[in-house]
Design a protein around this motif. Structure first.
Motif, mmCIF file in Angstrom:
data_model
loop_
_atom_site.group_PDB
_atom_site.id
_atom_site.type_symbol
_atom_site.label_atom_id
_atom_site.label_comp_id
_atom_site.label_asym_id
_atom_site.label_seq_id
_atom_site.Cartn_x
_atom_site.Cartn_y
_atom_site.Cartn_z
ATOM 1 N N GLY A 255 10.484 -21.845 -12.555
ATOM 2 C CA GLY A 255 9.295 -22.617 -13.330
ATOM 3 C C GLY A 255 8.243 -22.183 -12.940
ATOM 4 N N ALA A 256 7.115 -22.579 -13.553
ATOM 5 C CA ALA A 256 6.052 -21.785 -13.476
ATOM 6 C C ALA A 256 5.497 -21.828 -11.801
ATOM 7 C CB ALA A 256 4.892 -22.519 -14.373
ATOM 8 N N GLY A 257 5.684 -23.020 -11.243
ATOM 9 C CA GLY A 257 5.199 -23.214 -9.848
ATOM 10 C C GLY A 257 6.092 -22.672 -8.931
ATOM 11 N N ASP A 258 7.183 -22.091 -9.427
ATOM 12 C CA ASP A 258 8.168 -21.355 -8.371
ATOM 13 C C ASP A 258 7.935 -19.903 -8.247
ATOM 14 O OD1 ASP A 258 9.472 -23.718 -7.787
ATOM 15 O OD2 ASP A 258 10.871 -23.456 -9.521
ATOM 16 N N TYR A 259 7.182 -19.266 -9.189
ATOM 17 C CA TYR A 259 6.934 -17.540 -9.150
ATOM 18 C C TYR A 259 6.316 -17.378 -7.768
ATOM 19 C CZ TYR A 259 8.055 -16.905 -13.970
ATOM 20 O OH TYR A 259 8.744 -16.488 -15.078
ATOM 21 N N LEU A 260 5.246 -18.093 -7.226
ATOM 22 C CA LEU A 260 4.593 -17.600 -5.818
ATOM 23 C C LEU A 260 5.581 -17.954 -4.750
ATOM 24 C CD1 LEU A 260 1.013 -18.788 -6.299
ATOM 25 C CD2 LEU A 260 1.812 -16.339 -6.368
ATOM 26 N N PHE A 261 6.440 -19.071 -4.685
ATOM 27 C CA PHE A 261 7.340 -19.332 -3.680
ATOM 28 C C PHE A 261 8.280 -18.139 -3.640
ATOM 29 C CE2 PHE A 261 11.413 -20.848 -2.346
ATOM 30 C CZ PHE A 261 11.197 -21.340 -0.989
ATOM 31 N N GLY A 262 8.930 -17.730 -4.772
ATOM 32 C CA GLY A 262 9.863 -16.762 -4.789
ATOM 33 C C GLY A 262 9.509 -15.300 -4.445
ATOM 34 N N ARG A 263 8.304 -15.293 -4.758
ATOM 35 C CA ARG A 263 7.638 -13.926 -4.459
ATOM 36 C C ARG A 263 7.447 -13.901 -3.039
ATOM 37 N NH1 ARG A 263 5.215 -9.097 -6.507
ATOM 38 N NH2 ARG A 263 3.616 -8.238 -5.419
ATOM 39 N N GLY A 264 7.016 -15.041 -2.336
ATOM 40 C CA GLY A 264 6.833 -14.775 -0.945
ATOM 41 C C GLY A 264 8.124 -14.793 -0.181
ATOM 42 N N VAL A 265 9.258 -15.450 -0.621
ATOM 43 C CA VAL A 265 10.540 -15.424 0.144
ATOM 44 C C VAL A 265 10.844 -13.645 0.160
ATOM 45 C CG1 VAL A 265 12.799 -15.743 0.005
ATOM 46 C CG2 VAL A 265 11.367 -17.513 -0.296
ATOM 47 N N ILE B 268 10.419 -7.779 -7.411
ATOM 48 C CA ILE B 268 11.127 -8.690 -8.686
ATOM 49 C C ILE B 268 10.406 -9.545 -9.386
ATOM 50 C CG2 ILE B 268 13.047 -10.025 -9.379
ATOM 51 C CD1 ILE B 268 14.544 -9.045 -6.923
ATOM 52 N N ILE B 269 9.614 -10.479 -8.762
ATOM 53 C CA ILE B 269 8.561 -11.439 -9.271
ATOM 54 C C ILE B 269 7.428 -10.985 -9.333
ATOM 55 C CG2 ILE B 269 8.040 -13.723 -9.022
ATOM 56 C CD1 ILE B 269 10.848 -14.315 -7.459
ATOM 57 N N PRO B 270 6.510 -11.024 -10.394
ATOM 58 C CA PRO B 270 5.232 -10.638 -10.356
ATOM 59 C C PRO B 270 4.230 -11.431 -9.379
ATOM 60 C CG PRO B 270 5.711 -12.128 -12.347
ATOM 61 C CD PRO B 270 6.784 -11.848 -11.668
ATOM 62 N N ALA B 271 3.208 -10.825 -9.164
ATOM 63 C CA ALA B 271 2.159 -11.410 -8.254
ATOM 64 C C ALA B 271 1.532 -12.372 -8.914
ATOM 65 C CB ALA B 271 1.278 -10.263 -7.563
ATOM 66 N N THR B 272 1.538 -12.606 -10.257
ATOM 67 C CA THR B 272 0.567 -13.545 -11.035
ATOM 68 C C THR B 272 1.385 -13.630 -12.428
ATOM 69 O OG1 THR B 272 -1.009 -11.951 -12.011
ATOM 70 C CG2 THR B 272 -1.294 -13.305 -10.065
ATOM 71 N N GLY B 273 1.521 -14.678 -12.866
ATOM 72 C CA GLY B 273 1.783 -14.939 -14.276
ATOM 73 C C GLY B 273 3.410 -15.573 -14.376
ATOM 74 N N THR B 274 3.590 -15.565 -15.644
ATOM 75 C CA THR B 274 5.098 -15.948 -15.616
ATOM 76 C C THR B 274 5.688 -15.185 -16.992
ATOM 77 O OG1 THR B 274 4.426 -17.791 -17.312
ATOM 78 C CG2 THR B 274 4.859 -18.090 -14.905
ATOM 79 N N GLY C 90 6.864 -7.253 -15.785
ATOM 80 C CA GLY C 90 6.036 -6.032 -16.154
ATOM 81 C C GLY C 90 5.974 -5.248 -17.548
ATOM 82 N N GLU C 91 5.020 -4.621 -18.117
ATOM 83 C CA GLU C 91 4.852 -4.009 -19.357
ATOM 84 C C GLU C 91 6.226 -3.252 -19.367
ATOM 85 O OE1 GLU C 91 1.292 -2.686 -21.007
ATOM 86 O OE2 GLU C 91 0.349 -4.192 -19.955
ATOM 87 N N GLU C 92 6.416 -2.433 -18.366
ATOM 88 C CA GLU C 92 7.591 -1.633 -18.102
ATOM 89 C C GLU C 92 8.244 -2.047 -16.902
ATOM 90 O OE1 GLU C 92 6.299 2.889 -18.030
ATOM 91 O OE2 GLU C 92 4.813 2.299 -19.286
#
Length: 125
Positions: free
Chosen positions: A42-52, A29-35, A85-87
């Motif tokens: 929030g920008a700092g929450d992407y990696l945490f969310g993906r990790g969960v 659901i959440i990208p490995a990098t970027g926002t 993602g682009e698609e």
């Protein structure tokens, strides 16, 4: 968490010992990098969310194996098709196609259906 999944799958297999049980994994659901604006994180929450989510996917996969069930790897099938993602195969805060926010588009559901069809038509079918 995986203990609960093992218990649930074990209960299913106890009640239906001839059943083929396939645990359906979770998508990326959440990208490995970027926002992106499609996600309210929030920008700092992407990696945490993906990790969960990754931990949940690992628990599903490990529990399926431990319980003697099959596993449909939706995580791998949806790589590159996260909200940003682009698609995208997962709708963001404002879906651009027919879907509910933060839920899969038809492409993701088709990928899941294909994985399940492959699982049930393979060995043991």
């Amino acid at each position: 968490m995986s203990t609960s999944i093992v218990d649930i799958v074990g209960e299913i297999l106890d009640r239906a010992p001839k059943a083929r049980v396939v645990v359906v994994g979770y998508p990326q659901i959440i990208p490995a990098t970027g926002t992106c604006p499609e996600s309210p994180l929030g920008a700092g929450d992407y990696l945490f969310g993906r990790g969960v989510i990754e931990q949940f996917v690992e628990a599903q996969r490990d529990a399926a194996k431990e319980a003697g069930a099959e596993y449909a790897d939706v995580w791998s099938a949806t790589e590159g098709h996260d909200i940003c993602g682009e698609e995208p195969w997962i709708a963001g805060v404002k879906p651009v196609r027919d879907a509910t926010a933060y839920h899969p588009y038809a492409e993701e559901q088709q990928a899941v259906a294909d994985l399940l069809e492959e699982a049930v038509s393979g060995p043991g079918a």
